[in-house]
Enzyme design. Structure first.
Site, mmCIF file in Angstrom:
data_model
loop_
_atom_site.group_PDB
_atom_site.id
_atom_site.type_symbol
_atom_site.label_atom_id
_atom_site.label_comp_id
_atom_site.label_asym_id
_atom_site.label_seq_id
_atom_site.Cartn_x
_atom_site.Cartn_y
_atom_site.Cartn_z
ATOM 1 N N HIS A 1 0.834 -1.201 0.000
ATOM 2 C CA HIS A 1 0.000 0.000 0.000
ATOM 3 C C HIS A 1 0.868 1.251 0.000
ATOM 4 C CE1 HIS A 1 -3.334 2.505 2.147
ATOM 5 N NE2 HIS A 1 -3.368 2.673 0.846
ATOM 6 N N GLU B 1 -5.917 7.871 5.939
ATOM 7 C CA GLU B 1 -6.773 7.007 5.127
ATOM 8 C C GLU B 1 -7.309 5.839 5.952
ATOM 9 O OE1 GLU B 1 -6.508 4.231 1.067
ATOM 10 O OE2 GLU B 1 -4.767 5.385 1.748
ATOM 11 N N GLU C 1 1.845 2.007 -3.521
ATOM 12 C CA GLU C 1 0.747 2.601 -4.294
ATOM 13 C C GLU C 1 0.767 4.124 -4.178
ATOM 14 O OE1 GLU C 1 -3.986 3.309 -3.839
ATOM 15 O OE2 GLU C 1 -3.237 1.361 -3.172
ATOM 16 N N HIS C 2 1.089 4.625 -2.999
ATOM 17 C CA HIS C 2 1.171 6.071 -2.790
ATOM 18 C C HIS C 2 2.490 6.648 -3.297
ATOM 19 C CE1 HIS C 2 -2.277 6.882 0.109
ATOM 20 N NE2 HIS C 2 -2.338 5.571 -0.071
#
Length: 444
Positions: A71, A151, A74-75
């Site tokens: 994850h 998030e 992904e950022h």
């Protein structure tokens, strides 16, 4: 017949394939030097295109000490490369009215963009630059650590998200598939930059990369653009290597599911209770996945489904109720959800189980099979009307299934499902250990 997608080095039989699709569309697939796979679907008359760069790595692949890295990447891939800053990447798509994003799953990650066909070379260059040459700057990582924590906090404020996360953990136990895709606050706070970098270097390479595009796209031009962009990014595309094997090609992995169903109550100060019951289900490649789709449609897939009619329409006990399924390489999950007043949770839970068991015992009522097949068929066709859906279909066909089903072939498999097959599968799933997760304003 489905289009088989063999994992062979470039130049060997099966490394160059093509197949006509509905609406005069044409799918082509090439295995490029280094093992990179490129699949395109040219859709005549479209002036837009969606391109995606897929890597066959997800949250389940994180080693101890690397949890949350997928994850994080992904950022971070949007935060700059040796050639571009984060602002350069954002401006490139904003300047042409395009959009770019990414999605992390439990078994794969995709970076994608939708642009006008004339701007596709730019999109390919930027996305490929991100995948091959991310800096993973330490300062940017710390900034993004805070963004990811926000998030996760946002997701934790949604009780239905909390219920689904705990349900996956309840069904899959200690298996990596049971972990949250985005990580937890603890893992995100703990993972160091070196671990994220190691995860990136270990899993991102020519043999794991799949590039798919649909819309106004020329296959040969795209292949040349991808090769050039990979070379600019420093990846070795000179060797005639075969793509990396698909997940599960060497046999099913071990799934550490609980031996018996789990009951879990998670306290949240909410107005509603969120309840999920269910258990293990089919793998993503199980031939009965089409039967499961029909079962899911009949039980909780729409306004005419059993759950919606019984729990919402007849009794007014819930606003949202549905069933769902997800498949992975070596297991899957199937569940039933409802959100209701806390005082009604026992009644709603009983009704969820009652409708599932009734389907398993008595099968479909007259008209249910036809209606469910019609719902799935119409949804499939309508869902294929945009380039993003077609791009996604190509990626999942290559990474997961090893074959590409045409639209007509998919419709045939749906329409071939029988009421007896639905009843048998419902009974098989109902006989497995059943877990129940409840999120709401309850004590211990």
């Amino acid at each position: 017949m489905p289009l088989a997608l063999p994992l062979v080095p470039p130049g060997e039989p099966g490394s160059e394939l093509s197949a006509g699709q509905d609406g005069d569309a044409l799918v082509r697939r090439s295995v490029l030097p280094g093992g990179v796979r490129v699949l395109t679907e040219r859709m005549p008359g479209l002036r837009s295109a969606t391109v995606g760069a897929w890597v066959g790595v997800g949250s389940r692949d994180e080693r101890d000490g690397h949890h949350g890295s997928t994850h994080f990447l992904e950022h971070l891939l949007f935060k700059g490369t040796d050639r571009r800053s984060a602002m350069d990447i954002a401006e490139a798509f904003d300047a042409v009215g395009g959009e770019a994003n990414a999605a992390t799953g439990k078994e794969h990650t995709c970076y994608y963009a939708r642009v006008l066909d004339d701007d596709l070379p730019m999109a390919v260059d930027v996305i490929t630059d991100m995948v091959t040459s991310a800096r993973l700057d330490a300062d940017e990582l710390e900034t993004e650590r805070g963004v990811i924590l926000e998030e996760l906090a946002m997701n934790d404020d949604d009780p239905s998200d909390v219920a689904h996360e705990h349900f996956a953990a309840a069904v899959l136990g200690a298996h990596p598939l049971g972990r949250p895709i985005g990580g937890t606050p603890e893992t995100i706070l703990a993972v160091p930059r070196d671990a994220v970098w190691q995860h990136y270097r270990e899993h991102y390479g020519p043999r794991t990369l799949v590039v798919t595009a649909a819309g106004g796209v020329d296959h040969d031009t795209l292949c040349a653009q991808v090769l050039r962009a990979l070379e600019d990014g420093g990846w070795d595309t000179s060797s005639p290597a075969a793509p990396l094997g698909r997940r599960g090609d060497d046999g099913p992995g071990e799934v550490l599911a609980p031996s018996a169903g789990t009951e879990l109550t998670v306290r949240r100060s909410t107005e509603q209770a969120n309840v999920i019951i269910g258990g293990a289900s089919l793998t993503a490649t199980d031939p009965r996945r089409f039967v499961l789709s029909v079962l899911n449609a009949a039980l909780g897939g729409g306004m005419s489904s059993r759950l919606f009619q019984e729990i919402r329409e007849k009794r007014g006990l819930a606003y949202s109720t549905y069933s769902f399924s997800s498949g992975h390489a070596d297991t899957g999950v199937f569940g039933l959800y409802a959100g209701c007043t806390p005082a009604k949770v026992d009644e709603v839970t009983r009704l969820l189980e009652q409708e599932w068991d009734r389907l398993a015992q008595d099968g479909l009522m007259p008209g249910e099979l036809e209606r469910s097949i019609g719902q799935l068929s119409g949804g499939l066709v309508l869902g294929m009307e945009d380039t993003g859906s077609r791009m996604g279909r190509l990626g999942k066909s290559e990474l997961v299934h090893g074959e590409l089903l045409g639209l007509d072939e998919s419709l045939e498999r749906i329409r071939a499902v029988t009421a007896e097959e639905v009843r048998e599968l419902a009974g098989e799933l109902a006989a497995l250990p059943r877990s129940c997760v409840l999120v709401g304003p309850f004590g211990d």
